[in-house]
Design an enzyme around this catalytic site. Structure first.
Site, mmCIF file in Angstrom:
data_model
loop_
_atom_site.group_PDB
_atom_site.id
_atom_site.type_symbol
_atom_site.label_atom_id
_atom_site.label_comp_id
_atom_site.label_asym_id
_atom_site.label_seq_id
_atom_site.Cartn_x
_atom_site.Cartn_y
_atom_site.Cartn_z
ATOM 1 N N ASP A 182 3.129 -19.023 3.634
ATOM 2 C CA ASP A 182 3.069 -20.098 2.360
ATOM 3 C C ASP A 182 2.058 -21.412 3.100
ATOM 4 O O ASP A 182 1.290 -21.901 2.836
ATOM 5 C CB ASP A 182 4.088 -20.437 1.530
ATOM 6 C CG ASP A 182 5.278 -20.757 2.078
ATOM 7 O OD1 ASP A 182 5.307 -20.306 3.432
ATOM 8 O OD2 ASP A 182 6.253 -20.951 1.597
ATOM 9 N N TYR A 206 0.876 -1.380 -0.136
ATOM 10 C CA TYR A 206 0.063 -0.107 -0.013
ATOM 11 C C TYR A 206 0.970 1.233 0.035
ATOM 12 O O TYR A 206 0.475 2.298 -0.257
ATOM 13 C CB TYR A 206 -1.066 -0.077 1.208
ATOM 14 C CG TYR A 206 -2.233 -0.395 0.816
ATOM 15 C CD1 TYR A 206 -2.626 -1.313 -0.318
ATOM 16 C CD2 TYR A 206 -3.288 -0.726 1.794
ATOM 17 C CE1 TYR A 206 -3.954 -1.813 -0.641
ATOM 18 C CE2 TYR A 206 -4.423 -1.034 1.550
ATOM 19 C CZ TYR A 206 -4.875 -1.697 0.537
ATOM 20 O OH TYR A 206 -6.179 -2.093 0.178
ATOM 21 N N ASP A 211 -4.015 -9.569 2.330
ATOM 22 C CA ASP A 211 -4.741 -9.511 1.255
ATOM 23 C C ASP A 211 -5.232 -10.971 0.671
ATOM 24 O O ASP A 211 -6.258 -11.277 0.467
ATOM 25 C CB ASP A 211 -4.360 -8.655 0.035
ATOM 26 C CG ASP A 211 -5.116 -8.297 -1.037
ATOM 27 O OD1 ASP A 211 -6.248 -8.192 -0.752
ATOM 28 O OD2 ASP A 211 -4.735 -7.916 -2.123
#
Ligand code: ATP
Length: 413
Positions: A277, A142, A301
């Site tokens: 992950d 961002y 996200d």
């Protein structure tokens, strides 16, 4: 931690951004549900009124601005807002209005509770998720800086990195570069708000999700700052798995295990860390291993949308963007404007209704939110489902019928 600006109020003025696309339909549904629930719980003693403010396409058409100053001023004054989905025009350099709003109000914590509802179809074997995601909202991608391959900025930066730091970037002309800024302060405040949320809501575990095995000074620092905050500011409330690992190394596994078991008996919140992950795999295979998750912006996200998908999609996933220190919060539907079904009375208003429940919890009107949540679940139990959720053989209801059924249930419950 949230400033007690709402708790004594008997009347709340709620700025309401209807939004674009299906915004008007789901906003109308949500307003009716809110009105019914406040009346049901508080009769005449508390009230809520809506201040309609504009942003997105509706604002642009009316004022020529996508995020008018008047809208920002009202939200700053009232400290809260409920928001439908907003359209951001593609291709003319216009930034997302959602991102602008978060930036203007420094709403650094993006909070997404994810839970499964009865009768809502889901794609995995067991959708037992009941988690809350805290995604950092101001840094990482961002605040990211990117330069295109071959641009003078990219060429200059790569040359600088090579000359000054001996960076291994051989393909100078064809390499794009990006900078991913993550600060200690930014990491600390999102972890602090996640742990405080866990304490306030009787949650059992806070997991710091990161990719620190590869990006040691950004993601790795997020992890270590998170543990530091947990171990210093919350030492009476938490047990840190970083300390567990240190005890295990020094004094052996059985000693570490017995200390952990005692901490669990004492109802301490377990703070652990998980590589991003592997964590995503656990989320789908063993969903109950997570409770509160705290993540940097990009990882957050992925996790927000992936976990919403596990329980049946963004239609049932609410969201909040908050700043616990300033007490400011914008609560929003997490899906987009769904132009394909706009104006057809087909939209599912659940995401915005659940976001309204988060707003009610935030201002301390928890009974009203419980009444809505309970009756919403009843609607699902009875197979009252909009077309995005209704399985084959079940006739879907329209957006307006869904809210009427929910309002009826609330009124007669
Ligand atoms: P935007 O450009 O605003 O992101 P989009 O259509 O690309 O819009 P979404 O609005 O998230 O992205 O929609 C993706 C799909 O999900 C669409 O088919 C849409 O109809 C459906 N959808 C999204 N929200 C809802 C909802 N609340 N109820 C029913 N279907 C929805």
């Amino acid at each position: 931690m949230i400033k007690p600006i709402f708790s004594d109020l008997n009347h709340i003025d709620l700025p309401f951004i209807t939004g674009d696309g299906i915004g008007p339909e789901i906003s109308m549904a949500t307003k009716k549900v809110l009105e019914a629930a406040v009346t049901k719980v508080h009769g005449d003693s508390k009230s809520l009124s809506f201040i309609d403010v504009v942003a997105g396409e509706a604002a642009f058409k009316a004022t020529g601005e996508w995020l008018p100053q008047s809208t920002l001023s009202i939200i700053k004054e009232k400290k809260i807002a409920l928001k439908g989905p907003l359209m951001t025009p593609v291709g003319n350099g216009q930034r997302s209005i959602n991102v602008q709003l978060r930036k203007e109000l420094d709403l650094y914590a993006c909070v997404r509770p994810v839970q499964h509802f009865p009768n809502v179809p889901y794609p995995v074997k067991r959708a037992l998720l009941d988690i809350v995601i805290f995604r950092e909202n101001t840094e990482d991608v961002y605040r990211g800086i990117e330069y295109e391959a071959g641009s003078k900025e990219a060429l200059k930066l790569i040359q600088f990195l090579k000359d000054e730091f001996g960076a291994d970037l051989p393909l100078i002309d064809s390499t794009s570069v990006g900078i991913k800024p993550i600060s200690k302060e930014g990491s600390q405040r999102i972890v602090r708000s996640a742990i405080q949320h866990a304490i306030d809501n009787n949650r059992k575990r806070v997991s710091l999700i990161h990719k620190g095995n590869i990006m040691k000074y950004t993601e790795g620092m997020f992890r270590s700052e998170g543990y530091d905050i947990a171990e210093t500011e919350f030492k009476d409330h938490i047990f840190s798995m970083r300390i567990y690992e240190a005890i295990k190394k020094d004094q052996g596994e059985s000693k570490a295990r017995s200390i952990l078991e005692q901490a669990e008996k004492d109802n301490k919140i377990i703070v652990n860390d998980v590589i991003a992950d592997a964590g995503l795999m656990h989320l789908t295979m063993n969903p109950t291993c997570f409770d509160v998750l705290v993540l940097t912006n990009l990882n957050g996200d992925y996790y927000s949308d992936a976990s919403a998908g596990i329980v049946g999609g963004l239609g049932v996933a609410p969201g909040a963007n908050i700043n616990p220190e300033s007490g400011c919060g914008v609560f929003e539907a997490t899906h987009g404007t769904a132009p394909d079904i706009a104006g057809k009375d087909l939209a599912n208003p659940t995401s915005l209704i659940l976001s309204a429940c988060m707003m009610l919890d935030f201002i301390g009107w928890k009974k009203v939110s419980q009444v809505i949540g309970y009756n919403l679940r009843q609607c699902f139990e009875e197979g009252i489902l909009t077309s995005d959720l209704a399985p084959k053989g079940v006739s879907p209801v329209a957006c307006s019928s869904f809210s009427s059924s929910l309002v009826k249930k609330i009124s007669y419950s």
